[in-house]
Design an enzyme around this catalytic site. Structure first.
Site, PDB file in Angstrom:
ATOM      1  N   CYS A 106       0.849  -1.189   0.000  1.00 26.78           N
ATOM      2  CA  CYS A 106       0.000   0.000   0.000  1.00 26.78           C
ATOM      3  C   CYS A 106       0.883   1.236   0.000  1.00 26.78           C
ATOM      4  O   CYS A 106       1.870   1.300   0.740  1.00 26.78           O
ATOM      5  CB  CYS A 106      -0.891  -0.018   1.240  1.00 26.78           C
ATOM      6  N   HIS A 148      -8.965  -3.452  -2.244  1.00 24.18           N
ATOM      7  CA  HIS A 148      -8.037  -2.604  -1.490  1.00 24.18           C
ATOM      8  C   HIS A 148      -8.476  -1.141  -1.536  1.00 24.18           C
ATOM      9  O   HIS A 148      -8.576  -0.477  -0.503  1.00 24.18           O
ATOM     10  CB  HIS A 148      -6.633  -2.775  -2.089  1.00 24.18           C
ATOM     11  N   GLU A 149      -8.748  -0.634  -2.745  1.00 20.29           N
ATOM     12  CA  GLU A 149      -9.100   0.786  -2.895  1.00 20.29           C
ATOM     13  C   GLU A 149     -10.464   1.093  -2.280  1.00 20.29           C
ATOM     14  O   GLU A 149     -10.638   2.138  -1.643  1.00 20.29           O
ATOM     15  CB  GLU A 149      -9.050   1.210  -4.364  1.00 20.29           C
ATOM     16  N   HIS A 152     -10.058   1.432   1.407  1.00 23.80           N
ATOM     17  CA  HIS A 152      -9.577   2.766   1.793  1.00 23.80           C
ATOM     18  C   HIS A 152     -10.750   3.729   1.970  1.00 23.80           C
ATOM     19  O   HIS A 152     -10.810   4.478   2.944  1.00 23.80           O
ATOM     20  CB  HIS A 152      -8.654   3.344   0.712  1.00 23.80           C
TER      21      HIS A 152
END
Length: 197
Positions: A106, A148-149, A152
Site C-alpha cells: 500500500c 483494497h481501494e 480505503h
C-alpha cells in the site's frame, strides 16, 4: 503535472469513511472533480502504484483511480476512475493467506507488504469521470486492487485485515517506522521510491 504527498498509516483521513461525491440532479459532477482526478493520476503514476484512493492524498471524497493489470505477470493494464464505488465480491477464503500469492502492499504503508486474504473475484459499480455509470470487474491482482481501494474509502487499510503472524509483523513494522500518528506523508518523485521500482 501535479504530484501531492501520500498520507501514511496513522493519519485520521485514512481511518475515516469517505463522503460520497455529490451528483447534481442533471447527473453532472462537481466542476473541481476533474482537477482532483488528474492530481490523483499524476500522484499514483509518480508512486508507481496500481491504485490510489482520494483519502490517501487527504481528500475525504469517495473515489479512486487505478492503473492495474489482471495478474502480476501481465503487462496489459486497465486504467480508470470510479466515483462512489460499490463493491461486490466472491467469498473471501478463511484460510491463512499464501505468502507467495497473497502479498499486498500500500502506498500509505510505504515499503512494506504482507500476505492478505482477499476474494478471488470482485466487481465495482459507480460512475466514471463523466458521471456515466460504470461497472468493472476482475480476478487476481485486479480483484485485489478493487477490494483494497474500496477498503480505503470505507476507512480501512489492508493492515486492518491481517491475521496471525502477519498482523503481528505489521504492528512491529508500523512501530519501527514511527508511523501510526497523524501528519506523516511521503512525496512520490521527491522521496525515494519505498518499493524500489
Amino acid at each position: 503535472m501535479t504530484v501531492v504527498p501520500i498520507r501514511i498509516v496513522g493519519d485520521p483521513v485514512l481511518h475515516t469513511a469517505t463522503t460520497p461525491v455529490t451528483v447534481a440532479a442533471d447527473g453532472s459532477l462537481p466542476a473541481d472533480l476533474a482537477q482532483l482526478i488528474a492530481t490523483m493520476y499524476d500522484t499514483m503514476d509518480a508512486a508507481n502504484g496500481v491504485g490510489l484512493a482520494a483519502n490517501q492524498i487527504g481528500c475525504s471524497l469517495r473515489l479512486f483511480v487505478y492503473d492495474c493489470a489482471a495478474d502480476r505477470a501481465m503487462t496489459a493494464r486497465r486504467r480508470g476512475v470510479v466515483i462512489n464505488p460499490v463493491l461486490e465480491t466472491s467469498e473471501i477464503p478463511e484460510t491463512m493467506p499464501d505468502p507467495d500469492t497473497d502479498d499486498e502492499g500500500c502506498l500509505s504503508v510505504p515499503g512494506e507488504s504482507f500476505p492478505t486474504g482477499r476474494a478471488k473475484w470482485a466487481r465495482v459499480t459507480g460512475l466514471d469521470a463523466d458521471g456515466s455509470p460504470v461497472s468493472i470487474e476482475g480476478t487476481g491482482l485486479f480483484a485485489r486492487m478493487l477490494q483494497h481501494e474500496t477498503g480505503h474509502l470505507d476507512g480501512f487499510l489492508y493492515l486492518d485485515r491481517l491475521i496471525g503472524r502477519y498482523a503481528r509483523n505489521a504492528k512491529r513494522a508500523v512501530k519501527s517506522h514511527g508511523w501510526g500518528v497523524p501528519g506523516l506523508s511521503w512525496l512520490p518523485g521527491e522521496d525515494p521510491d519505498p518499493f524500489g521500482h
